[in-house]
Design an enzyme around this catalytic site. Structure first.
Site, PDB file in Angstrom:
ATOM      1  N   GLU A 340       2.233  -2.677  -2.317  1.00 23.85           N
ATOM      2  CA  GLU A 340       3.056  -1.600  -2.878  1.00 23.85           C
ATOM      3  C   GLU A 340       4.546  -1.893  -2.693  1.00 23.85           C
ATOM      4  OE1 GLU A 340       1.306   1.783  -0.852  1.00 23.85           O
ATOM      5  OE2 GLU A 340      -0.633   0.899  -1.270  1.00 23.85           O
ATOM      6  N   ASP A 364      -1.854   2.441   5.458  1.00 21.36           N
ATOM      7  CA  ASP A 364      -1.477   3.848   5.295  1.00 21.36           C
ATOM      8  C   ASP A 364      -1.770   4.517   6.621  1.00 21.36           C
ATOM      9  OD1 ASP A 364      -2.479   4.922   1.906  1.00 21.36           O
ATOM     10  OD2 ASP A 364      -0.854   3.657   2.647  1.00 21.36           O
ATOM     11  N   HIS A 531       3.372   4.549   5.617  1.00 25.57           N
ATOM     12  CA  HIS A 531       2.852   3.251   6.088  1.00 25.57           C
ATOM     13  C   HIS A 531       3.264   2.963   7.526  1.00 25.57           C
ATOM     14  CE1 HIS A 531       2.778   1.981   1.628  1.00 25.57           C
ATOM     15  NE2 HIS A 531       1.582   2.385   1.999  1.00 25.57           N
TER      16      HIS A 531
HETATM   17  C1  LIG Z   1      -4.872   3.236  -4.391  1.00 27.42           C
HETATM   18  C2  LIG Z   1      -3.847   4.260  -3.970  1.00 27.42           C
HETATM   19  O1  LIG Z   1      -2.869   4.370  -4.980  1.00 27.42           O
HETATM   20  C3  LIG Z   1      -3.182   3.799  -2.715  1.00 27.42           C
HETATM   21  O2  LIG Z   1      -2.520   2.582  -2.951  1.00 27.42           O
HETATM   22  C4  LIG Z   1      -2.179   4.837  -2.268  1.00 27.42           C
HETATM   23  O3  LIG Z   1      -2.881   5.934  -1.795  1.00 27.42           O
HETATM   24  C5  LIG Z   1      -1.339   4.315  -1.162  1.00 27.42           C
HETATM   25  O4  LIG Z   1      -1.687   3.367  -0.451  1.00 27.42           O
HETATM   26  C6  LIG Z   1      -0.040   4.990  -0.934  1.00 27.42           C
HETATM   27  O5  LIG Z   1       0.672   4.397   0.109  1.00 27.42           O
HETATM   28 MN   LIG Z   2      -0.171   2.511   0.861  1.00 28.71          MN
END
Ligand SMILES: C[C@H](O)[C@@H](O)[C@@H](O)C(=O)CO
Ligand SMILES: [Mn+2]
Length: 595
Positions: A340, A364, A531
């Protein structure tokens, strides 16, 4: 292929300073001073390695430093030798400002030998006063117990501070001049993915490189990667990365041909992202010189979500393999690669990697589970370290497979080790304890494979995160604690109701009943972002020292006060360590530019 970045590794410069009075005093001290410098150099080189496994080299000044001329000769030698950290040592009185290291960018410390025959501690205090007065914050090291003149043994408390200072100083030096590679940019509105070039440049000396994700497509479509290595990597992947469950709805499931295509794509993505970070001479040899040079990236991030992942297989495989200590080329240094494109979590991972020489977990900070909630949902009690509640760390991609906790330390405990200590069997067990479910197509329309495992064991770990605060700048938060392995009948229920296709680590921070560490819930409630970067070991004290070198205040930590080691000048900003830290960082400002 070592993740070799451009430039030599920094060295540690040792500065033996001495009372310059010749015709007696100086001559009587030459041997003792130089012996101390040799002892410090030997200790540092014997104890410390770089994340690449290479030994830390020390450079000692050609002569003792009794005045400014010898200080200048030493500075010139350090410049030529690529010294990145400066340690001054002495058992005697010296002329503070005349022998000091005045390079504002070199992390510096002074070890004043605790002896009585000569005023070493008096010099230490005078030197630190000079450094503080001149705006060159310097670490002071002074052993608790008096040693006899000529004793070159290094006391345990001095050893601890020497290592903490040198490790942190080398981390600062290794980051300087390198790049952050941002592949894509903003991911789902995550502020950390909107890379702040000013922060990277001014606080870390790291340049930010921005490349559109389409570059990956171009290199895939035009074959700009090492085809031979690709075949080797694909074969290895088929052999070692077994598909896990496919939780997709029947209408979303894809056929074998598509699954094969997705494996081929994610393997190519892995080669290409690595090449974009550090280059690849095989790509140059194919005639793609510019692509093969890479971007000298000490860390990277991949936006992924959503545009790429709405269209192409996600980079979970890429991120997980790059962050791990092994791949088809065998056991090797881990990369630091954020999912991300959360560049701030990437920086926190990089700090952990440079301080611990181990691979990193990107998660996360997903769920706080109270004992009551676990009881309600599972009908079971949390016990042991978990009895006060647990935090669920889980994120698609970007978690090292070393976090399966299949490696063992010398006592046989679960560990995550520097790559050169990991055995073939342990690496294989990490792989064997990981499955690769098809990506959930509700999230990842383009498919791909997520790494899925649980951290199967109790390990000491440190979670940290750099956060940017408007009007203040960066802050660092730190939570030391442990991973815990829950009984399967609890783990399964909690994991499956959360996300059964991603890697899970159950985390219990060390709590102390007060403030942000009042209890497990408070740690999560005070966490500054979605995170956390998790490193093996309790490295909070090292992170605090590193943060002070970078002028990044620490807003939250659970490290014993007596382990906090910052430049001596911080004391001048007040007795309350936290407040003093903020005031000192504000006063000194970032190393490489104005705020
Ligand atoms: C698949 C999802 O979009 C995750 O990538 C999301 O919940 C995250 O990890 C947010 O940090
Ligand atoms: Mn994430």
């Amino acid at each position: 292929m070592a993740n070799r970045l451009i430039g030599d590794l920094p060295k540690v410069g040792i500065r033996p300073v001495i009372d310059g009075r010749e015709r007696g005093v100086r001559e009587s001290l030459e041997k003792q001073v130089m012996d101390l410098a040799q002892a410090a150099a030997a200790f540092i080189s014997e104890q410390l390695k770089f994340p690449s496994g290479e030994t830390v080299e020390c450079v000692i000044a050609d002569t003792c430093i009794g005045g400014v001329a010898e200080a200048a000769l030493c500075a010139e030698k350090f410049r030529k030798e690529g010294v990145g950290v400066s340690l001054t040592v002495t058992p005697c009185w010296c002329y503070g400002t005349e022998v000091m290291d005045t390079d504002p960018l070199l992390p510096k410390a002074v070890w004043g030998f605790n002896g009585t025959e000569r005023p070493g501690a008096v010099y230490l205090a005078a030197a630190l006063a000079g450094y503080t007065q001149k705006g060159l914050p310097t670490f002071g090291i002074y052993g608790r117990d008096v040693q006899d003149a000529g004793d070159t043994t290094i006391p345990e408390d001095v050893k601890e501070k020497l290592l903490r200072f040198v490790k942190s100083g080398l981390a600062v030096a290794q980051m300087k001049g390198k790049s952050y590679l941002s592949i894509g940019y903003s991911s789902m509105g995550i502020a950390g993915s909107m890379v702040d070039s000013g922060f990277f440049q001014k606080y870390l000396g790291i340049r930010t490189e921005f490349v559109e994700s389409v570059e990956i497509l171009r290199r895939i479509d035009e074959g700009i990667y090492d085809a031979e290595e690709y075949q080797k990597a694909l074969a290895w992947t088929k052999e070692n990365c077994k598909e896990g469950i496919d939780v997709n709805k029947p209408e979303d499931k894809v056929d074998a041909a598509r699954k094969e295509e997705e494996w081929e794509t994610v393997v190519k993505m892995t080669l290409i992202c690595r090449d974009m970070m550090i280059g690849n001479e095989k790509v140059v040899a194919k005639g793609y010189r510019e692509e093969g040079l890479g971007r000298n990236a000490i860390l990277g991030g991949f936006q992924g979500q959503r545009q790429w992942t709405d269209y192409k297989p996600n980079a979970d495989f890429t991120e997980a393999i790059l962050n791990s200590s092994f791949d088809w080329n065998g056991i090797r240094q881990a990369f630091v690669f954020a999912t991300e494109n959360d560049s701030l979590n990437g920086v926190s991972m990089l700090f952990g990697h440079l301080l611990s020489n181990t691979s990193q977990i990107f998660s996360d900070v997903r769920t706080y589970w109270s004992p009551e909630a676990v009881k309600r949902v599972c009908g079971k009690e949390l016990s042991g370290l978990a009895e006060g509640g647990i935090i669920h760390l889980i994120n698609s991609g970007s978690t090292t497979l070393d976090a399966t906790a299949q490696q063992r330390d010398e006592e046989g405990n679960p560990a995550m080790k520097p790559f050169w200590e990991i055995t073939e069997e342990e690496a294989q067990k990490c792989l064997d304890n990981t499955l690769w479910p098809q990506a959930e197509r509700g999230y990842f329309r383009g498919g791909g494979y997520s790494s899925q495992f649980k951290t199967a064991g109790q390990m000491p770990v440190t979670m940290s995160r750099v956060n940017l605060v408007d009007g203040l700048g960066p802050v660092l938060q730190i939570a030391e604690g442990w991973t815990v392995e829950l009984p399967d009948d609890i783990h399964k229920i909690l994991d499956e109701r959360t996300n059964p296709t991603w890697p899970t680590t159950w985390f219990v921070p060390r709590v102390n009943g007060a403030g942000a560490f009042k209890d497990v819930y408070s740690v999560m409630a005070n966490w500054g972002a979605n995170h956390g970067a998790i490193s093996y070991g309790h490295i909070g004290a090292d992170l605090i020292t590193l943060a002070s070198m970078l002028r990044i205040p620490v807003n939250m930590h659970n490290v014993d006060e007596d382990k906090v080691f910052r430049p001596s000048a911080w004391v001048s900003f007040g007795e309350n360590k936290e407040g003093a830290d903020f005031r000192a960082c504000e006063s000194y400002g970032p190393l490489y530019g104005k705020k």
